[in-house]
Design an enzyme around this catalytic site. Structure first.
Site, PDB file in Angstrom:
ATOM      1  N   CYS A   1    -112.563  32.667  39.179  1.00 39.52           N
ATOM      2  CA  CYS A   1    -111.476  33.267  39.600  1.00 39.52           C
ATOM      3  C   CYS A   1    -111.883  33.374  40.998  1.00 39.52           C
ATOM      4  O   CYS A   1    -111.643  32.948  42.772  1.00 39.52           O
ATOM      5  CB  CYS A   1    -111.124  34.556  39.386  1.00 39.52           C
TER       6      CYS A   1
ATOM      7  N   HIS B   1    -108.357  39.745  44.455  1.00 36.30           N
ATOM      8  CA  HIS B   1    -109.562  39.249  43.972  1.00 36.30           C
ATOM      9  C   HIS B   1    -110.775  38.155  44.940  1.00 36.30           C
ATOM     10  O   HIS B   1    -112.027  37.736  44.541  1.00 36.30           O
ATOM     11  CB  HIS B   1    -109.923  38.201  42.625  1.00 36.30           C
TER      12      HIS B   1
END
Ligand SMILES: *[C@@H]1O[C@H](CO)[C@@H](O)[C@H](O)[C@H]1NC(C)=O
Ligand SMILES: *[C@@H]1O[C@H](CO)[C@@H](O)[C@H](O)[C@H]1NC(C)=O
Ligand SMILES: *[C@@H]1O[C@H](CO)[C@@H](O)[C@H](O)[C@H]1NC(C)=O
Ligand SMILES: *[C@@H]1O[C@H](CO)[C@@H](O)[C@H](O)[C@H]1NC(C)=O
Ligand SMILES: *[C@@H]1O[C@H](CO)[C@@H](O)[C@H](O)[C@H]1NC(C)=O
Length: 528
Positions: free
Chosen positions: A75, A131
């Protein structure tokens, strides 16, 4: 004036065949980038999945499907490269992901895509998963180029409560706290609303309110289809034929995501923005087989450098495309979007550090050869596989000891330490060194039974070697290891890795900071 002219020239050379008069030029296109989370190669209808994705199938059928397109195996790294156009070795983020209590973010001296878009005159909005670090306010999306932000800052959470539970190691406690923000403020009052719905509602409201005279850059980083496996029942109903429970829930989540993409494109059509929109769809990494995802028939999965980890589902669609309905097999990478999008926007990449990405628009729109011949997948000397890999014992993770190289040819001329986890692609060749991550060929999901049990192809016939070479054009499943047949190719690629390594930034991966504890504020967020 200079800006306008530049814009028109860029548009002319990218989308339109000719643009004789500056005043006749169309406005820069609206750009919508939808990033799905953990969406696997075999999870989209047009790759033959048992999961229905009518909207993704239809939109991509009218656009250009990217079938030789790569992302990072995780991610944070994929999002980092999307935002910077630069490899992880150049930002110090080559190791793992940013955990909730780690005090770092994408280095603040990196200029990000939304900043460039803003400079090019775009309204910039982001919805969904960030993130990319949040320990201090300067790291937040709203401080890094987005006019507005609605979403969560960590890597995963509950789809309904929007709470993230995480161990805070220095305090030896597990905390569950809200991770949802509107701008920089904690967003309460959304408990119980499924995030795929919640984020889509926000996206469609941004679209409805947008002034069509101003170009729009909209980054939609959906929570779907990352674990936890949660979805309203109605999406699971069509999948009663899937015996494996994880896969069944996952299939429902994919259907909800597909509906979300359909709703977003419908909103663009309804407002008339669609006629001048280029929509990008991409996964951030390969599917997670431990949570319903499938990359069949590719080897490996998320968190590995095998094709199952890095070959991504992606397409571009737009009424402006000159060759709609094509399949593109040119090499492309997620780091290419920054220069490609800036080209479309008629903007400049002025202020970025040296880019690793290429403007691949000509390849997408005209089918010409990709300017990208090489792709550094990653080099991570600290790599560890934290998830259990079936057949590798209860721990699952393997140290580099299992690829110690005893009995194999030694490749010492290049100077590159072949115990280091790394992979590089050049033309059809892919070279892997060290332990690339879970190396299984996970079976076709149709073979999973109700207990989720399955037999795994033994890899004893394919022992891992410290240096492995595959012709991934001919052998995308990475079954036929050919380093012995092509020693010169191996030598060259090892030298390339060595040169990348010598020009890499030291890894940034700080210890957890106990000040991250959300106990007092009730929400995860900046603590410095
Ligand atoms: C952490 O807490 C658990 C109980 O909550 C305890 O068993 C364990 O020993 C603690 N670990 C450390 C390192 O203090
Ligand atoms: C898509 O739009 C339909 C019709 O408004 C709505 O019922 C559905 O909940 C929406 N789905 C998502 C995921 O936004
Ligand atoms: C790039 O940006 C700098 C300031 O950030 C400016 O001085 C320079 O003129 C810009 N160059 C171009 C080509 O726009
Ligand atoms: C080679 O890399 C491995 C894995 O990162 C490391 O453990 C080892 O110390 C390195 N060897 C040398 C000589 O640097
Ligand atoms: C599921 O498949 C596994 C492996 O093939 C087998 O051992 C097990 O008996 C099967 N279970 C059921 C309920 O069919």
């Amino acid at each position: 004036m200079a800006t306008v002219k530049w814009t028109c020239n860029m548009i002319a050379t990218t989308i339109f065949l000719s643009c004789p008069l500056v005043l006749e030029c169309k406005k820069p296109p609206h750009i919508v980038f939808i990033l799905a989370d953990d969406f696997g190669w075999n999870d989209v209808g047009y790759h033959g999945s048992e999961i229905n994705t009518p909207n993704l199938d239809k939109l991509s059928a009218k656009g250009v499907r990217l079938e030789n397109y790569y992302v990072q195996p995780l991610c944070t790294p994929s999002r980092n490269q999307l935002m910077t156009g630069r490899y992880q070795i150049h930002t110090g983020m080559q190791h793992q992901i940013i955990w909730p209590c780690q005090p770092y973010c994408v280095p603040l001296d990196e200029k990000l895509l939304p900043q460039l878009m803003r400079e090019a005159g775009y309204a910039t909005h982001m919805v969904g998963k960030w993130h990319l670090g949040m320990y201090r306010k300067d790291c937040l999306p709203t401080r890094r180029g987005f006019d507005s932000y609605f979403g969560y800052l960590t890597g995963s959470e509950d789809y309904y409560t929007h709470q993230r539970c995480s161990h805070v190691p220095p305090l030896n406690v597990t905390r569950c706290a809200l991770d949802l923000r509107d701008g920089e403020e904690v967003a309460t009052g959304y408990t119980g609303i499924y995030s795929t719905q919640l984020f889509t509602d926000r996206v469609t409201s941004i679209i409805a309110k947008h002034n069509p005279e101003k170009p729009l850059f909209l980054y939609v980083a959906l929570q779907a289809v990352h674990e936890p496996l949660q979805v309203p029942d109605r999406y699971i109903t069509p999948y009663s034929f899937i015996k494996d429970k994880s896969r069944r829930l996952y299939a429902g989540m994919v259907s909800a995501m597909d509906e979300a993409v359909g709703n977003i494109s419908f909103a663009l059509e309804e407002t008339g923005l669609w006629d001048n929109t280029v929509l990008f769809f991409s996964t951030d990494n390969g599917g997670q087989t431990l949570a319903g995802g499938s990359n069949w028939p590719l080897r490996g999965r998320k968190w590995s450098l095998w094709e199952g980890g890095v070959r991504g589902v992606g397409f571009v669609t737009s009424p402006l495309l000159k060759q709609p309905g094509t399949v593109n097999r040119q090499l492309m990478h997620i780091s290419d979007w920054l220069p490609t999008l800036m080209g479309l926007a008629g903007g400049s990449t002025n202020g970025t550090k040296p880019l690793d990405g290429y403007n691949v628009w000509n390849s997408i729109s005209k089918g010409s050869a990709s300017p990208r011949l090489e792709l550094l997948h990653n080099i991570d000397p600290l790599y560890d596989d934290i998830a259990p890999c079936p057949g590798m014992g209860s721990q699952g993770s393997v140290s580099t000891a299992s690829v110690s190289g005893i009995g194999f040819r030694s490749w010492s001329n290049s100077g590159f330490n072949v115990s280091v986890h790394a992979a590089i692609r050049n033309m059809q060749w892919k070279l892997l060194t060290g332990y690339p991550g879970c190396d299984r060929w996970f079976p076709h999901p149709g073979l999973l039974n109700s207990s989720g049990a399955r037999s795994f192809e033994s890899s004893s016939d394919n022992p891992l070697k410290p240096v492995m070479l595959f012709d991934v054009e001919a052998d995308p499943e990475e079954r036929n290891e050919v380093s012995d047949q092509y020693p010169d190719v191996v030598d060259n690629l090892l030298r390339r890795l060595d040169s990348y390594l010598k020009n890499s930034k030291p890894i940034i991966f700080p210890d957890d900071d106990p000040r991250c504890d959300p106990a007092t504020t009730g929400a995860w967020g900046p603590w410095e």
